[in-house]
Design a protein around this motif. Structure first.
Motif, PDB file in Angstrom:
ATOM      1  N   PRO A   1       0.539  -1.494   0.082  1.00 55.88           N
ATOM      2  CA  PRO A   1       0.177  -0.236   0.044  1.00 55.88           C
ATOM      3  C   PRO A   1       1.136   1.277   0.105  1.00 55.88           C
ATOM      4  CG  PRO A   1      -1.221  -1.650   1.223  1.00 55.88           C
ATOM      5  CD  PRO A   1       0.634  -2.206   1.057  1.00 55.88           C
ATOM      6  N   GLN A   2       1.799   1.347   0.529  1.00 61.11           N
ATOM      7  CA  GLN A   2       2.943   2.626   0.597  1.00 61.11           C
ATOM      8  C   GLN A   2       3.878   2.735  -0.638  1.00 61.11           C
ATOM      9  OE1 GLN A   2       2.512   0.420   3.151  1.00 61.11           O
ATOM     10  NE2 GLN A   2       1.641   1.649   4.134  1.00 61.11           N
ATOM     11  N   GLU A   3       3.301   1.676  -1.797  1.00 67.26           N
ATOM     12  CA  GLU A   3       4.089   1.806  -3.162  1.00 67.26           C
ATOM     13  C   GLU A   3       3.965   3.367  -3.406  1.00 67.26           C
ATOM     14  OE1 GLU A   3       4.253   0.474  -7.653  1.00 67.26           O
ATOM     15  OE2 GLU A   3       3.220  -1.329  -6.061  1.00 67.26           O
ATOM     16  N   SER A   4       3.007   3.723  -3.825  1.00 71.02           N
ATOM     17  CA  SER A   4       3.145   5.420  -3.994  1.00 71.02           C
ATOM     18  C   SER A   4       4.470   6.343  -3.979  1.00 71.02           C
ATOM     19  CB  SER A   4       1.374   5.262  -4.127  1.00 71.02           C
ATOM     20  OG  SER A   4       1.318   7.028  -5.116  1.00 71.02           O
ATOM     21  N   GLU A   5       3.721   6.088  -2.585  1.00 71.45           N
ATOM     22  CA  GLU A   5       4.873   7.248  -1.511  1.00 71.45           C
ATOM     23  C   GLU A   5       5.941   6.991  -1.665  1.00 71.45           C
ATOM     24  OE1 GLU A   5       3.155   8.330   2.554  1.00 71.45           O
ATOM     25  OE2 GLU A   5       2.004   6.180   2.208  1.00 71.45           O
ATOM     26  N   ALA A   6       6.191   5.434  -1.416  1.00 73.44           N
ATOM     27  CA  ALA A   6       7.386   5.469  -1.963  1.00 73.44           C
ATOM     28  C   ALA A   6       8.477   5.829  -3.599  1.00 73.44           C
ATOM     29  CB  ALA A   6       7.980   3.509  -1.970  1.00 73.44           C
ATOM     30  N   LEU A   7       7.279   5.783  -4.195  1.00 73.67           N
ATOM     31  CA  LEU A   7       8.054   6.376  -5.346  1.00 73.67           C
ATOM     32  C   LEU A   7       7.590   7.438  -5.843  1.00 73.67           C
ATOM     33  CD1 LEU A   7       8.327   6.093  -9.031  1.00 73.67           C
ATOM     34  CD2 LEU A   7       5.914   5.557  -9.004  1.00 73.67           C
ATOM     35  N   ALA A   8       7.480   8.556  -4.648  1.00 70.50           N
ATOM     36  CA  ALA A   8       7.361   9.380  -5.091  1.00 70.50           C
ATOM     37  C   ALA A   8       8.062  10.369  -4.187  1.00 70.50           C
ATOM     38  CB  ALA A   8       6.002  10.662  -3.754  1.00 70.50           C
ATOM     39  N   VAL A   9       9.221   9.540  -2.854  1.00 68.02           N
ATOM     40  CA  VAL A   9      10.156  10.084  -2.595  1.00 68.02           C
ATOM     41  C   VAL A   9      11.795   9.566  -3.839  1.00 68.02           C
ATOM     42  CG1 VAL A   9      12.162   9.117  -0.798  1.00 68.02           C
ATOM     43  CG2 VAL A   9       9.554   8.968  -0.116  1.00 68.02           C
ATOM     44  N   LEU A  10      11.474   8.725  -3.892  1.00 67.53           N
ATOM     45  CA  LEU A  10      11.957   7.981  -5.508  1.00 67.53           C
ATOM     46  C   LEU A  10      12.595   9.144  -6.310  1.00 67.53           C
ATOM     47  CD1 LEU A  10      11.666   4.451  -6.119  1.00 67.53           C
ATOM     48  CD2 LEU A  10      13.768   4.859  -5.274  1.00 67.53           C
ATOM     49  N   LEU A  11      11.741   9.273  -7.052  1.00 69.21           N
ATOM     50  CA  LEU A  11      11.397  10.891  -8.294  1.00 69.21           C
ATOM     51  C   LEU A  11      11.392  11.755  -7.709  1.00 69.21           C
ATOM     52  CD1 LEU A  11       7.742   9.656  -9.506  1.00 69.21           C
ATOM     53  CD2 LEU A  11       9.800   9.273 -10.312  1.00 69.21           C
ATOM     54  N   SER A  12      11.389  12.275  -6.156  1.00 69.00           N
ATOM     55  CA  SER A  12      12.476  13.410  -5.863  1.00 69.00           C
ATOM     56  C   SER A  12      14.367  13.227  -5.437  1.00 69.00           C
ATOM     57  CB  SER A  12      11.690  13.639  -3.931  1.00 69.00           C
ATOM     58  OG  SER A  12      11.994  12.747  -3.204  1.00 69.00           O
ATOM     59  N   LEU A  13      13.973  12.650  -5.627  1.00 69.46           N
ATOM     60  CA  LEU A  13      15.791  12.246  -5.717  1.00 69.46           C
ATOM     61  C   LEU A  13      15.640  12.204  -6.898  1.00 69.46           C
ATOM     62  CD1 LEU A  13      16.190   9.685  -2.458  1.00 69.46           C
ATOM     63  CD2 LEU A  13      16.758  11.555  -2.548  1.00 69.46           C
ATOM     64  N   ALA A  14      15.341  11.932  -8.121  1.00 66.53           N
ATOM     65  CA  ALA A  14      16.134  11.741  -9.828  1.00 66.53           C
ATOM     66  C   ALA A  14      16.642  13.045  -9.691  1.00 66.53           C
ATOM     67  CB  ALA A  14      14.450  11.196 -10.342  1.00 66.53           C
ATOM     68  N   ASN A  15      16.618  13.836  -9.583  1.00 66.90           N
ATOM     69  CA  ASN A  15      17.212  15.394  -9.927  1.00 66.90           C
ATOM     70  C   ASN A  15      18.503  15.789  -8.481  1.00 66.90           C
ATOM     71  OD1 ASN A  15      16.440  15.281 -11.999  1.00 66.90           O
ATOM     72  ND2 ASN A  15      14.454  16.140 -11.282  1.00 66.90           N
ATOM     73  N   ALA A  16      18.998  14.655  -7.576  1.00 65.24           N
ATOM     74  CA  ALA A  16      19.777  14.792  -6.366  1.00 65.24           C
ATOM     75  C   ALA A  16      21.277  15.291  -7.120  1.00 65.24           C
ATOM     76  CB  ALA A  16      19.963  13.825  -5.891  1.00 65.24           C
ATOM     77  N   ASP A  17      22.403  15.994  -6.069  1.00 65.54           N
ATOM     78  CA  ASP A  17      22.865  16.759  -7.349  1.00 65.54           C
ATOM     79  C   ASP A  17      24.381  15.578  -7.102  1.00 65.54           C
ATOM     80  OD1 ASP A  17      21.922  19.177  -6.781  1.00 65.54           O
ATOM     81  OD2 ASP A  17      22.664  19.485  -4.972  1.00 65.54           O
ATOM     82  N   ASP A  18      24.090  14.733  -6.008  1.00 66.73           N
ATOM     83  CA  ASP A  18      25.394  13.375  -5.966  1.00 66.73           C
ATOM     84  C   ASP A  18      24.800  12.704  -6.742  1.00 66.73           C
ATOM     85  OD1 ASP A  18      26.671  11.314  -5.242  1.00 66.73           O
ATOM     86  OD2 ASP A  18      26.348  12.418  -3.331  1.00 66.73           O
ATOM     87  N   GLY A  19      25.668  12.266  -7.939  1.00 61.74           N
ATOM     88  CA  GLY A  19      24.980  11.160  -8.970  1.00 61.74           C
ATOM     89  C   GLY A  19      25.739   9.830  -8.463  1.00 61.74           C
ATOM     90  N   GLU A  20      25.853   9.126  -7.464  1.00 63.78           N
ATOM     91  CA  GLU A  20      25.145   8.406  -6.690  1.00 63.78           C
ATOM     92  C   GLU A  20      24.325   8.114  -5.684  1.00 63.78           C
ATOM     93  OE1 GLU A  20      28.153   5.541  -3.472  1.00 63.78           O
ATOM     94  OE2 GLU A  20      28.431   7.578  -3.476  1.00 63.78           O
ATOM     95  N   ILE A  21      23.442   8.871  -5.957  1.00 63.88           N
ATOM     96  CA  ILE A  21      22.080   8.992  -5.695  1.00 63.88           C
ATOM     97  C   ILE A  21      21.530   8.958  -6.441  1.00 63.88           C
ATOM     98  CG2 ILE A  21      20.304  10.298  -3.800  1.00 63.88           C
ATOM     99  CD1 ILE A  21      21.899   9.116  -2.193  1.00 63.88           C
ATOM    100  N   ARG A  22      21.644   9.407  -7.611  1.00 64.88           N
ATOM    101  CA  ARG A  22      21.159   9.641  -8.458  1.00 64.88           C
ATOM    102  C   ARG A  22      20.978   7.736  -9.113  1.00 64.88           C
ATOM    103  NH1 ARG A  22      23.923  14.178  -9.566  1.00 64.88           N
ATOM    104  NH2 ARG A  22      24.192  13.671 -11.647  1.00 64.88           N
ATOM    105  N   ALA A  23      22.321   7.244  -9.583  1.00 60.35           N
ATOM    106  CA  ALA A  23      22.240   5.818  -9.510  1.00 60.35           C
ATOM    107  C   ALA A  23      21.572   4.998  -9.192  1.00 60.35           C
ATOM    108  CB  ALA A  23      23.318   5.359  -9.640  1.00 60.35           C
ATOM    109  N   GLN A  24      21.754   5.179  -7.380  1.00 61.21           N
ATOM    110  CA  GLN A  24      20.853   4.182  -6.637  1.00 61.21           C
ATOM    111  C   GLN A  24      19.367   4.424  -7.016  1.00 61.21           C
ATOM    112  OE1 GLN A  24      21.541   2.001  -5.240  1.00 61.21           O
ATOM    113  NE2 GLN A  24      21.505   1.932  -3.268  1.00 61.21           N
ATOM    114  N   VAL A  25      18.775   5.471  -7.375  1.00 57.88           N
ATOM    115  CA  VAL A  25      17.761   5.152  -7.714  1.00 57.88           C
ATOM    116  C   VAL A  25      16.812   5.064  -8.846  1.00 57.88           C
ATOM    117  CG1 VAL A  25      16.147   7.952  -8.017  1.00 57.88           C
ATOM    118  CG2 VAL A  25      17.199   8.033  -6.165  1.00 57.88           C
TER     119      VAL A  25
END
Length: 218
Positions: free
Chosen positions: A158-182
């Motif tokens: 049931p938390q899939e949509s919220e989890a995806l929202a968190v991931l999408l908010s990090l897709a443009n993070a400054d840290d390339g390693e974070i974006r790669a993990q996303v």
């Protein structure tokens, strides 16, 4: 080893003998073991206290549960607290509120990593989502990476949509390693927003991110 010998070793000045005694206690019943383990909760050697924490997770009683909470509250060594958190998680649902409180108050990366690794998303999705949110909001990169990875466990919950929202908010993070993990985690989500974000990341300026988007295609 006989119980009398174990008790003698528990009080030995030799830490190797104390560790051996704790290991030997695995052969005995919880009502015998837990009071003996508690005797070494304040041992001067952190490795001994870590062994105690492990033992308290294997011999599950109400007394052992309370002892683990004491270790989490008062032990000054992060290795011990991390082992205690891992052991506490073995108690199931009753442990989750305590692990959430610990994650909030204890910013040590090792403790937080241990908690993230011990909470299963398919059993406690709401708790895991909270942990992941706090993890990505923190300052430690390793904890952030672990939190992002664990968001993948929430697919199909049931938390899939919220989890995806968190991931999408990090897709443009400054840290390339974070974006790669996303990018790695997004590949497990069969949802249009995830696929669109993954396509954008395939043209990222960081080769690590591009490589991560291709991992799911191999």
């Amino acid at each position: 080893m006989e119980l009398r010998q174990i008790e003698a070793y528990l009080d030995s000045p030799n830490p190797q003998e104390r560790m051996r005694a704790i290991t030997e206690l695995r052969h005995y019943a919880p009502e015998v073991v837990v009071p003996l383990l508690r005797r070494r909760m304040s041992d001067k050697e952190f490795i001994i206290r870590s062994f105690v924490a492990i033992g308290l997770g294997r011999k599950q009683t109400e007394e052992a549960f309370e002892a683990l909470l004491d270790l989490l509250e008062y032990d000054t060594d992060s290795n011990v607290r991390a082992e205690a958190a891992n052991s506490l998680a073995k108690y199931g649902e009753s442990a989750i509120p305590h692990l959430l409180k610990l994650f909030e108050r204890d910013s040590n990366w090792l403790v937080r990593q241990s908690i993230l690794a011990s909470v299963e998303g398919n059993e406690y999705p709401d708790g895991l989502l909270k942990l992941c949110r706090w993890g990505v909001e923190g300052n430690n990169r390793e904890v952030k990476l672990a939190a992002i990875a664990n968001l993948g466990q929430l697919q199909g919950t049931p938390q899939e949509s919220e989890a995806l929202a968190v991931l999408l908010s990090l897709a443009n993070a400054d840290d390339g390693e974070i974006r790669a993990q996303v990018a790695r985690v997004l590949s497990s989500f069969d949802e249009p927003r995830a696929k669109a974000a993954l396509l954008d990341l395939r043209y990222d300026s960081d080769y690590r991110v591009v490589g991560a988007t291709l991992e799911g295609l191999v």
